[in-house]
Design a protein around this motif. Structure first.
Motif, mmCIF file in Angstrom:
data_model
loop_
_atom_site.group_PDB
_atom_site.id
_atom_site.type_symbol
_atom_site.label_atom_id
_atom_site.label_comp_id
_atom_site.label_asym_id
_atom_site.label_seq_id
_atom_site.Cartn_x
_atom_site.Cartn_y
_atom_site.Cartn_z
ATOM 1 N N VAL A 31 0.838 -1.199 0.000
ATOM 2 C CA VAL A 31 0.000 0.000 0.000
ATOM 3 C C VAL A 31 0.868 1.242 0.000
ATOM 4 C CG1 VAL A 31 -1.644 1.338 1.351
ATOM 5 C CG2 VAL A 31 -1.942 -1.136 1.126
ATOM 6 N N ALA A 32 1.930 1.219 0.821
ATOM 7 C CA ALA A 32 2.800 2.385 0.920
ATOM 8 C C ALA A 32 3.480 2.668 -0.398
ATOM 9 C CB ALA A 32 3.848 2.165 2.023
ATOM 10 N N GLN A 33 3.979 1.602 -1.066
ATOM 11 C CA GLN A 33 4.652 1.793 -2.346
ATOM 12 C C GLN A 33 3.679 2.298 -3.396
ATOM 13 O OE1 GLN A 33 7.182 -1.391 -3.718
ATOM 14 N NE2 GLN A 33 7.725 -1.938 -1.637
ATOM 15 N N ALA A 34 2.466 1.718 -3.407
ATOM 16 C CA ALA A 34 1.475 2.152 -4.397
ATOM 17 C C ALA A 34 1.137 3.620 -4.197
ATOM 18 C CB ALA A 34 0.215 1.294 -4.302
ATOM 19 N N SER A 35 1.021 4.025 -2.910
ATOM 20 C CA SER A 35 0.636 5.404 -2.636
ATOM 21 C C SER A 35 1.739 6.379 -3.007
ATOM 22 C CB SER A 35 0.267 5.564 -1.156
ATOM 23 O OG SER A 35 1.400 5.376 -0.333
ATOM 24 N N THR A 36 3.002 5.919 -3.029
ATOM 25 C CA THR A 36 4.093 6.832 -3.342
ATOM 26 C C THR A 36 4.053 7.274 -4.792
ATOM 27 O OG1 THR A 36 5.608 4.999 -3.855
ATOM 28 C CG2 THR A 36 5.604 5.819 -1.595
ATOM 29 N N ARG A 37 3.272 6.622 -5.639
ATOM 30 C CA ARG A 37 3.182 7.038 -7.030
ATOM 31 C C ARG A 37 2.231 8.218 -7.199
ATOM 32 N NH1 ARG A 37 2.123 1.682 -10.562
ATOM 33 N NH2 ARG A 37 0.350 1.511 -9.136
ATOM 34 N N HIS A 38 1.345 8.420 -6.254
ATOM 35 C CA HIS A 38 0.305 9.426 -6.423
ATOM 36 C C HIS A 38 0.827 10.837 -6.203
ATOM 37 C CE1 HIS A 38 -3.045 12.045 -5.202
ATOM 38 N NE2 HIS A 38 -3.696 11.391 -6.149
ATOM 39 N N ALA A 39 0.365 11.731 -7.063
ATOM 40 C CA ALA A 39 0.634 13.155 -6.916
ATOM 41 C C ALA A 39 -0.449 13.892 -7.689
ATOM 42 C CB ALA A 39 2.016 13.520 -7.447
ATOM 43 N N ALA A 40 -0.760 15.104 -7.266
ATOM 44 C CA ALA A 40 -1.799 15.873 -7.961
ATOM 45 C C ALA A 40 -1.617 17.361 -7.700
ATOM 46 C CB ALA A 40 -3.183 15.426 -7.498
ATOM 47 N N ILE A 41 -2.138 18.150 -8.630
ATOM 48 C CA ILE A 41 -2.081 19.606 -8.474
ATOM 49 C C ILE A 41 -3.169 20.236 -9.333
ATOM 50 C CG2 ILE A 41 -0.463 20.029 -10.378
ATOM 51 C CD1 ILE A 41 0.888 22.146 -8.560
ATOM 52 N N VAL A 42 -3.685 21.374 -8.881
ATOM 53 C CA VAL A 42 -4.613 22.190 -9.667
ATOM 54 C C VAL A 42 -4.092 23.613 -9.645
ATOM 55 C CG1 VAL A 42 -6.974 23.018 -9.963
ATOM 56 C CG2 VAL A 42 -6.572 20.731 -9.013
ATOM 57 N N ILE A 43 -3.873 24.202 -10.829
ATOM 58 C CA ILE A 43 -3.354 25.559 -10.924
ATOM 59 C C ILE A 43 -4.339 26.448 -11.677
ATOM 60 C CG2 ILE A 43 -1.544 27.017 -11.927
ATOM 61 C CD1 ILE A 43 0.457 24.886 -11.391
ATOM 62 N N ASP A 44 -4.577 27.632 -11.128
ATOM 63 C CA ASP A 44 -5.381 28.639 -11.806
ATOM 64 C C ASP A 44 -4.564 29.139 -12.997
ATOM 65 O OD1 ASP A 44 -6.635 30.993 -12.670
ATOM 66 O OD2 ASP A 44 -7.363 31.462 -10.665
ATOM 67 N N ALA A 45 -5.020 28.828 -14.216
ATOM 68 C CA ALA A 45 -4.245 29.151 -15.417
ATOM 69 C C ALA A 45 -4.258 30.631 -15.758
ATOM 70 C CB ALA A 45 -4.775 28.348 -16.604
ATOM 71 N N LYS A 46 -5.059 31.434 -15.058
ATOM 72 C CA LYS A 46 -5.075 32.876 -15.288
ATOM 73 C C LYS A 46 -4.142 33.625 -14.346
ATOM 74 C CE LYS A 46 -9.438 33.723 -17.629
ATOM 75 N NZ LYS A 46 -10.631 34.598 -17.693
ATOM 76 N N THR A 47 -3.949 33.083 -13.154
ATOM 77 C CA THR A 47 -3.137 33.786 -12.166
ATOM 78 C C THR A 47 -1.876 33.025 -11.765
ATOM 79 O OG1 THR A 47 -4.274 32.777 -10.267
ATOM 80 C CG2 THR A 47 -5.247 34.786 -11.192
ATOM 81 N N GLY A 48 -1.843 31.727 -12.039
ATOM 82 C CA GLY A 48 -0.711 30.909 -11.623
ATOM 83 C C GLY A 48 -0.806 30.440 -10.188
ATOM 84 N N ARG A 49 -1.888 30.773 -9.518
ATOM 85 C CA ARG A 49 -2.054 30.384 -8.108
ATOM 86 C C ARG A 49 -2.389 28.903 -7.998
ATOM 87 N NH1 ARG A 49 -6.482 30.780 -4.227
ATOM 88 N NH2 ARG A 49 -7.828 31.499 -5.935
ATOM 89 N N THR A 50 -1.725 28.220 -7.080
ATOM 90 C CA THR A 50 -2.003 26.805 -6.838
ATOM 91 C C THR A 50 -3.253 26.683 -5.973
ATOM 92 O OG1 THR A 50 0.334 26.190 -6.993
ATOM 93 C CG2 THR A 50 -1.129 24.663 -5.843
ATOM 94 N N LEU A 51 -4.260 26.018 -6.499
ATOM 95 C CA LEU A 51 -5.520 25.848 -5.783
ATOM 96 C C LEU A 51 -5.534 24.584 -4.935
ATOM 97 C CD1 LEU A 51 -7.930 26.797 -8.719
ATOM 98 C CD2 LEU A 51 -7.043 28.291 -6.913
ATOM 99 N N TYR A 52 -4.736 23.610 -5.339
ATOM 100 C CA TYR A 52 -4.666 22.332 -4.609
ATOM 101 C C TYR A 52 -3.362 21.648 -4.988
ATOM 102 C CZ TYR A 52 -5.351 17.378 -3.569
ATOM 103 O OH TYR A 52 -5.183 16.097 -3.126
ATOM 104 N N GLU A 53 -2.759 20.939 -4.048
ATOM 105 C CA GLU A 53 -1.591 20.133 -4.368
ATOM 106 C C GLU A 53 -1.428 18.984 -3.386
ATOM 107 O OE1 GLU A 53 2.303 21.931 -3.747
ATOM 108 O OE2 GLU A 53 1.323 23.625 -2.765
ATOM 109 N N SER A 54 -0.899 17.896 -3.895
ATOM 110 C CA SER A 54 -0.580 16.719 -3.082
ATOM 111 C C SER A 54 0.651 16.064 -3.696
ATOM 112 C CB SER A 54 -1.754 15.731 -3.083
ATOM 113 O OG SER A 54 -1.395 14.511 -2.447
#
Length: 442
Positions: A31-54
């Motif tokens: 489970v730990a190894q599988a979870s290490t593959r996960h990553a995510a991000i959401v960026i406001d393409a008008k301002t460059g502000r990061t709305l979410y990240e993991s």
């Protein structure tokens, strides 16, 4: 006697406890190894502000998201006038030998730049990506250097490229943040070409090739970008959304399945799209656009439009009417598995049999035959396409390999059906034409 029994019982109990502990640790490790593959991000393409990240800055394998950079450099060459949409892209022996998914152009053959672009965006064709890289860079190695240099000038400081298609290489790494920047750069720097990413299918000869991005046409405002998959990377997706005056680019890396990845992306869009700004300075680039260093251009982008191929291209084939499309050997979606070093994945399984640099097919497919010959399976698919062109107009033919009793067999299938009803209806229409058929969920 009683003391002997107690001693043996204690010994067995201790072994059971140890075994249980080992099993539990193995499960936790998976489970730990599988979870290490996960990553995510959401960026406001008008301002460059990061709305979410993991885990947005953690190193991950890009898989076919690599082709986003191959296309960036292709668009750059188009914009500068070095090439045109009709420029022939020659396929060397190395390009032609790339594993599926691919167009199947033989060594010495060629397609136009525009056909190669469509092939990368829809089929995620590894052979076309390699051919583009060789044409623009003189060699895969030189092109990879320019890919990396370009990534760094865009602000993708943690990204290193080693090939043009995303096939496994232990040193080819990126981050969710870097991929989001690349997605924004494609939109900002090449608005005249960005529309290619919204392509859901294109006609290649007698075949209609359907794309892997299942969010296109299903979620309001989604206009591209790219999917990716290898065993080591998991299921990757970069997505651009424009809606109600707002604009975001989101990235999900390391999904356990294509469906769970798509579901996560849909939820990110639902939750964070309303938080994006409607305002932004259209004159400011979010993704840096520094000029390429002259040295980098000299190394990786030679003056000649194309290297000398192993064989002289006989002719350009924009959309061949007679050339058979290489059918992709595909299998059902694999179960989630721990992340592997890419080198280990290659050594143990070779190139991923599902869809090495792109997502495995999802949704529903129809099977019309199974045979011990891949050539025969392809012939069956071709015959069915000719016999029922209307029914199969938007379906994608492929062969799925499976083993039984030590022998290898090939299922002849058509994919691209979004629902069980759609697949059943297609089967019903085929049966009226005396073509045996049944529906299967991918």
């Amino acid at each position: 006697m009683a003391s002997v029994f107690v001693s043996k019982f204690a010994s067995l109990t201790a072994k059971a406890v140890i075994l249980s502990f080992i099993v539990a640790m193995m499960a936790w490790s998976g489970v730990a190894q599988a979870s290490t593959r996960h990553a995510a991000i959401v960026i406001d393409a008008k301002t460059g502000r990061t709305l979410y990240e993991s885990n947005a800055d953690a190193l991950r394998y890009p898989a076919s998201l690599t082709k986003m950079m191959t296309l960036y450099l292709t668009f750059e060459a188009l914009q500068s006038g070095r090439i045109s949409k009709s420029t022939p892209v020659p396929f060397s022996a190395e390009a032609a030998s790339q594993p599926p998914t691919k167009l199947g152009v033989k060594a010495g053959g060629a397609v136009t730049v525009e056909t190669a672009i469509y092939a990368l965006i829809t089929r995620s064709a590894n052979d076309a990506a390699t051919a583009l890289g060789e044409m623009l860079g003189g060699s895969t190695r030189n092109f990879a250097r320019t890919m990396t240099a370009t990534a760094h000038r865009l602000g993708m400081t943690r990204t290193t490229f080693k090939n043009a298609n995303g096939l496994p290489d232990d040193e080819q790494v990126t981050t969710a943040h870097d991929i989001a920047l690349l997605g924004i750069a494609l939109r900002e720097h090449f608005p005249q070409y960005y529309g290619y990413f919204a392509t859901r299918s294109f006609q290649y000869g007698r075949h209609r090739i359907r794309g892997h991005n299942h969010l296109l046409g299903r979620i309001d405002g989604v206009d591209g970008i790219k999917t990716g998959y290898t065993h080591a990377s998991g299921y990757n997706l970069a997505t651009s959304v424009k809606r109600d005056g707002r604009s975001i680019v989101a990235v999900v890396l390391g999904g356990k399945t294509s469906r769970s990845r798509d579901a996560e992306m849909a939820e990110l869009i639902r939750k964070y799209m309303p938080r994006a700004s409607r305002r932004g300075d259209p004159g400011d680039y979010i993704a840096s656009r520094q000029e390429v260093a002259p040295a980098a251009v000299a190394v990786a982008l030679p003056r000649h439009d194309a290297p000398t191929p192993d064989k002289r291209p006989a002719r350009v084939i924009p959309a061949p009417e007679t050339q058979a499309l290489a059918l992709v050997s595909e299998a059902p979606e694999p179960a989630a598995r721990p992340a592997l070093k890419v080198a280990e994945a290659i050594a143990s399984k070779g190139v991923d049999p599902v869809s090495t640099a792109s997502t495995a097919p999802s949704g529903w497919a129809i099977q019309i035959a199974a045979t011990d010959s891949e050539t025969q399976a392809r012939a069956v698919l071709d015959k069915a396409s000719k016999k029922a062109p209307t029914v199969l107009a938007d379906a994608s033919p492929f062969t799925a390999v499976y083993q039984k009793g030590g022998d290898t067999y090939y299922r002849a299938r058509f994919g691209g059906f979004s629902s069980k009803t759609q697949a059943w209806d297609a089967c019903g229409a085929l049966k009226k034409r005396k073509i045996s058929c049944y529906a299967v969920e991918q």
